[in-house]
Scaffold this motif. Sequence first.
Motif, PDB file in Angstrom:
ATOM      1  N   ASP A  64      -3.804  10.474   9.256  1.00 45.75           N
ATOM      2  CA  ASP A  64      -4.620  11.115   8.420  1.00 45.75           C
ATOM      3  C   ASP A  64      -5.973  11.522   8.990  1.00 45.75           C
ATOM      4  OD1 ASP A  64      -6.266   9.003   8.253  1.00 45.75           O
ATOM      5  OD2 ASP A  64      -5.100   8.145   6.206  1.00 45.75           O
ATOM      6  N   THR A  65      -6.920  12.006   8.063  1.00 46.85           N
ATOM      7  CA  THR A  65      -8.022  12.305   8.398  1.00 46.85           C
ATOM      8  C   THR A  65      -8.889  11.370   9.038  1.00 46.85           C
ATOM      9  OG1 THR A  65      -8.907  12.630   6.313  1.00 46.85           O
ATOM     10  CG2 THR A  65      -7.795  14.476   7.211  1.00 46.85           C
ATOM     11  N   GLU A  66      -8.656  10.249   8.799  1.00 44.94           N
ATOM     12  CA  GLU A  66      -9.319   9.002   9.135  1.00 44.94           C
ATOM     13  C   GLU A  66      -9.015   8.178  10.194  1.00 44.94           C
ATOM     14  OE1 GLU A  66     -10.235   6.861   5.647  1.00 44.94           O
ATOM     15  OE2 GLU A  66     -11.197   8.512   4.418  1.00 44.94           O
ATOM     16  N   GLY A  67      -7.741   8.640  10.723  1.00 39.29           N
ATOM     17  CA  GLY A  67      -7.488   7.466  11.724  1.00 39.29           C
ATOM     18  C   GLY A  67      -5.714   7.425  11.591  1.00 39.29           C
ATOM     19  N   TYR A  68      -5.240   6.499  12.301  1.00 41.52           N
ATOM     20  CA  TYR A  68      -3.684   6.436  12.212  1.00 41.52           C
ATOM     21  C   TYR A  68      -3.356   5.035  12.275  1.00 41.52           C
ATOM     22  CZ  TYR A  68      -3.890   4.902  17.407  1.00 41.52           C
ATOM     23  OH  TYR A  68      -4.025   4.308  18.335  1.00 41.52           O
ATOM     24  N   VAL A  69      -2.192   4.766  12.022  1.00 45.97           N
ATOM     25  CA  VAL A  69      -1.719   3.364  11.760  1.00 45.97           C
ATOM     26  C   VAL A  69      -0.063   3.341  12.540  1.00 45.97           C
ATOM     27  CG1 VAL A  69      -0.517   3.590   9.651  1.00 45.97           C
ATOM     28  CG2 VAL A  69      -1.127   1.336  10.446  1.00 45.97           C
ATOM     29  N   PRO A  70       0.372   2.441  13.334  1.00 44.02           N
ATOM     30  CA  PRO A  70       1.522   2.460  13.682  1.00 44.02           C
ATOM     31  C   PRO A  70       2.528   2.159  12.723  1.00 44.02           C
ATOM     32  CG  PRO A  70       0.131   1.163  15.180  1.00 44.02           C
ATOM     33  CD  PRO A  70      -0.680   1.540  14.048  1.00 44.02           C
ATOM     34  N   LEU A  71       3.771   2.555  12.910  1.00 41.28           N
ATOM     35  CA  LEU A  71       4.913   2.409  11.739  1.00 41.28           C
ATOM     36  C   LEU A  71       6.127   1.520  12.277  1.00 41.28           C
ATOM     37  CD1 LEU A  71       5.209   5.890  10.518  1.00 41.28           C
ATOM     38  CD2 LEU A  71       3.548   4.093   9.497  1.00 41.28           C
ATOM     39  N   CYS A  94       0.710  -1.182  -0.024  1.00 40.00           N
ATOM     40  CA  CYS A  94       0.167  -0.033   0.113  1.00 40.00           C
ATOM     41  C   CYS A  94       0.893   1.134   0.170  1.00 40.00           C
ATOM     42  CB  CYS A  94      -0.940  -0.001   1.276  1.00 40.00           C
ATOM     43  SG  CYS A  94       0.009  -0.278   2.762  1.00 40.00           S
ATOM     44  N   LEU A  95       0.029   2.384  -0.240  1.00 36.17           N
ATOM     45  CA  LEU A  95       0.881   3.782  -0.263  1.00 36.17           C
ATOM     46  C   LEU A  95      -0.100   4.701   0.170  1.00 36.17           C
ATOM     47  CD1 LEU A  95       3.224   5.563  -1.489  1.00 36.17           C
ATOM     48  CD2 LEU A  95       1.609   5.759  -3.497  1.00 36.17           C
ATOM     49  N   LEU A  96       0.443   5.305   1.346  1.00 38.39           N
ATOM     50  CA  LEU A  96      -0.256   6.088   2.068  1.00 38.39           C
ATOM     51  C   LEU A  96       0.229   7.479   2.217  1.00 38.39           C
ATOM     52  CD1 LEU A  96      -0.502   3.173   3.646  1.00 38.39           C
ATOM     53  CD2 LEU A  96      -2.030   4.494   5.224  1.00 38.39           C
ATOM     54  N   PHE A  97      -0.551   8.588   2.333  1.00 34.15           N
ATOM     55  CA  PHE A  97      -0.143   9.814   2.751  1.00 34.15           C
ATOM     56  C   PHE A  97      -0.501  10.361   4.106  1.00 34.15           C
ATOM     57  CE2 PHE A  97      -0.995  14.570   2.400  1.00 34.15           C
ATOM     58  CZ  PHE A  97       0.483  15.131   2.415  1.00 34.15           C
ATOM     59  N   GLY A  98       0.226  10.804   4.865  1.00 31.03           N
ATOM     60  CA  GLY A  98      -0.252  11.356   6.460  1.00 31.03           C
ATOM     61  C   GLY A  98       0.949  12.177   7.203  1.00 31.03           C
ATOM     62  N   ARG A  99       0.621  12.274   8.311  1.00 31.11           N
ATOM     63  CA  ARG A  99       1.591  13.143   9.313  1.00 31.11           C
ATOM     64  C   ARG A  99       2.353  12.274  10.042  1.00 31.11           C
ATOM     65  NH1 ARG A  99       0.611  15.847  14.314  1.00 31.11           N
ATOM     66  NH2 ARG A  99       1.816  17.777  14.337  1.00 31.11           N
ATOM     67  N   LEU A 100       3.597  12.443  10.141  1.00 27.33           N
ATOM     68  CA  LEU A 100       4.287  11.717  11.149  1.00 27.33           C
ATOM     69  C   LEU A 100       4.153  12.241  12.508  1.00 27.33           C
ATOM     70  CD1 LEU A 100       7.733  11.281   9.199  1.00 27.33           C
ATOM     71  CD2 LEU A 100       5.946   9.455   9.679  1.00 27.33           C
ATOM     72  N   SER A 101       3.863  11.285  13.471  1.00 20.46           N
ATOM     73  CA  SER A 101       3.373  11.726  14.795  1.00 20.46           C
ATOM     74  C   SER A 101       4.025  10.590  15.908  1.00 20.46           C
ATOM     75  CB  SER A 101       2.198  11.807  15.014  1.00 20.46           C
ATOM     76  OG  SER A 101       1.818  12.498  16.182  1.00 20.46           O
ATOM     77  N   THR A 102       3.875  10.687  17.016  1.00 19.00           N
ATOM     78  CA  THR A 102       4.085   9.738  18.114  1.00 19.00           C
ATOM     79  C   THR A 102       2.860   9.382  19.080  1.00 19.00           C
ATOM     80  OG1 THR A 102       6.377  10.704  18.196  1.00 19.00           O
ATOM     81  CG2 THR A 102       5.778   9.351  20.095  1.00 19.00           C
ATOM     82  N   SER A 103       2.485   8.262  19.164  1.00 14.81           N
ATOM     83  CA  SER A 103       1.470   7.853  19.949  1.00 14.81           C
ATOM     84  C   SER A 103       1.827   7.971  21.726  1.00 14.81           C
ATOM     85  CB  SER A 103       0.994   6.515  19.906  1.00 14.81           C
ATOM     86  OG  SER A 103       2.133   5.374  20.117  1.00 14.81           O
ATOM     87  N   ALA A 104       0.811   8.051  22.411  1.00 14.72           N
ATOM     88  CA  ALA A 104       1.074   8.095  23.928  1.00 14.72           C
ATOM     89  C   ALA A 104       2.160   7.322  24.422  1.00 14.72           C
ATOM     90  CB  ALA A 104      -0.207   7.874  24.571  1.00 14.72           C
ATOM     91  N   ASP A 105       2.529   5.893  23.933  1.00 14.86           N
ATOM     92  CA  ASP A 105       3.334   4.854  24.222  1.00 14.86           C
ATOM     93  C   ASP A 105       4.614   5.411  23.831  1.00 14.86           C
ATOM     94  OD1 ASP A 105       2.789   3.942  21.856  1.00 14.86           O
ATOM     95  OD2 ASP A 105       2.225   2.172  22.327  1.00 14.86           O
ATOM     96  N   GLY A 106       4.846   6.187  22.935  1.00 17.00           N
ATOM     97  CA  GLY A 106       6.236   6.475  22.216  1.00 17.00           C
ATOM     98  C   GLY A 106       6.366   5.829  20.886  1.00 17.00           C
ATOM     99  N   THR A 107       5.243   5.193  20.386  1.00 15.05           N
ATOM    100  CA  THR A 107       5.493   4.653  19.070  1.00 15.05           C
ATOM    101  C   THR A 107       5.331   5.656  17.963  1.00 15.05           C
ATOM    102  OG1 THR A 107       4.485   2.585  20.067  1.00 15.05           O
ATOM    103  CG2 THR A 107       4.518   2.669  17.401  1.00 15.05           C
ATOM    104  N   TYR A 108       6.082   5.360  16.844  1.00 17.84           N
ATOM    105  CA  TYR A 108       5.918   6.225  15.629  1.00 17.84           C
ATOM    106  C   TYR A 108       4.546   6.058  14.858  1.00 17.84           C
ATOM    107  CZ  TYR A 108      10.365   8.228  16.438  1.00 17.84           C
ATOM    108  OH  TYR A 108      11.625   8.769  16.834  1.00 17.84           O
ATOM    109  N   ILE A 109       3.800   6.898  14.557  1.00 19.24           N
ATOM    110  CA  ILE A 109       2.323   6.478  13.766  1.00 19.24           C
ATOM    111  C   ILE A 109       2.399   7.580  12.511  1.00 19.24           C
ATOM    112  CG2 ILE A 109       1.399   5.494  15.786  1.00 19.24           C
ATOM    113  CD1 ILE A 109      -0.176   8.204  16.044  1.00 19.24           C
TER     114      ILE A 109
END
Length: 525
Positions: free
Chosen positions: A228-235, A210-225
């Motif tokens: 996008d406007t529909e949710g998030y996925v851990p990386l 798959c190919l996704l476009f979104g914003r790099l961020s960090t979850s509460a437990d320190g995981t990179y995610i």
Amino acid sequence: MAEESGSLHVPLDVRRVMLRAFTKKRHLQLQSDAVQFMYRTLEEHDLLVDEDATTEAIDALASALVDQHVAGANIAGFDGHVVTAQALQKVYDQLLVESADDANANAMPLTQGSIPDLARYFSVCDAFHQPYIRFHAPRQVFEKVGRRGSLLSGAQAPSAHMEERYQLLRSIVLRNEHFLPALTGPTSSRSSMMQLTTTKHLLGRQGEHCLLFGRLSTSADGTYILEDTEGYVPLDLQQAVAGEGIFTEGAYVLIEGEYTNSEQLRVWAMGHPPSERREDARQIAGHLDWYGTGAVPTKHVSALRAQELQHPDVCVTVLSDVHLDDPVTLAHLRAILQGYQDADFVPLAIVLCGHFSSTPVEVDGALETYAASFARLADIMTRFPRLLESCHWVFVPGARDPAATPLLPRPRIPAPLVERFERRLPRDFCETRLHWMSNPCRLVYFSQDIVIFRDNIMSKMLRSAMLLKDHLEAGDLQKYLVSTLLDQAHLCPLPPQVRPILWEYAHALRLYPMPSAVRLKAEPS
């Protein structure tokens, strides 16, 4: 129409020609200052001796005013009905540029033999006076929002800004040739183009590419995610290969990978979204007044560029870290100014960027020393009257200079600190050629848009980097920084905890349409 005190007497026959061209033919109302401006201009070009020449010149000016308004140009002083001298001056300046660009001898009588005044095509734009132009995602257009910002933003401002950035960059990605299906030929099938998906559509697609476009961020437990406007996925970044650029939290990126059974996205490759050429962006939004200097219709850009080429000696001088409390710095600055004073030409503008003090301004007595150092600079400047008469002087604060807020954009240097500086300089210079600007600010010269940004953005980007390309060579970091800012279409693509910004003025940090040049502090510290 009564004559204003001290104004020129406009003969009745000339006034009738003006009213016929503007009011009778085009249903426009002329203010008295507009009548005065036209009569004065006709007199300067000796167009009052011939009735036909007078009529042709006035009609050309009226026609150009209407044409520019219909083309979408935001002409200051013209609301579509009432014509002011300010509006006619703007149109007249544009006619001068087009006339200079016209290789034929068929220039309009009003502009024949005229030379554009460069000062009218140079503007300095403060971030806090820049119009707020918002990207409207449902209609895929930009629109001007008629409101003034506040230093105290509402609770929805941060998320609204981030969503707007996401939608703008996503629209740029989808306009890129690699994401557009071919209209003809054997490549017209959907498989021939890259297709974006969203985090919502990953559910149930374990094991798929798959190919996704979104914003790099960090979850509460320190995981990179990736958000996008529909949710998030851990990386899962263990096998990730970085493209060119600096990848930090807060950046909007394209990620290619595989959605795993553990509901993570195993990243194979990560890249910044492709930037959009300035010319292409102007085709979409060139009718908008981005900086408060007046919109320039796309069809006029070539004439402005041609006029720039007629003045190859015009330059802008930019000096950073001008420590006014340091005698060595002042001596070097005096030598530079003396060189310009003695040269055959002087810069169009001299931009002095902070920090203007070598010591922190928070210590006791530092503000008094700060104000006194500016007063000494004024004494130096008075020794170079040619530069005061011909140059624009622009002052841009640095991160250590005093300001109402340390957030971006930073306001100008507070007025009480430079009162003594201004009192020692001619009043006319302070009113017309002295510019106290925000950080960042913009210089607009004919078709060029130059961004001045004084912030140690390189070190902040490197400290927040999640991923960098392997085997970097000398000069790669500077190149990657510039490409990252242009691809992100933003001067500070960092999370707010790293570099806080004023959300109501975040649009002033946008780099869309792409500027002609960006001047920033790029060295790591």
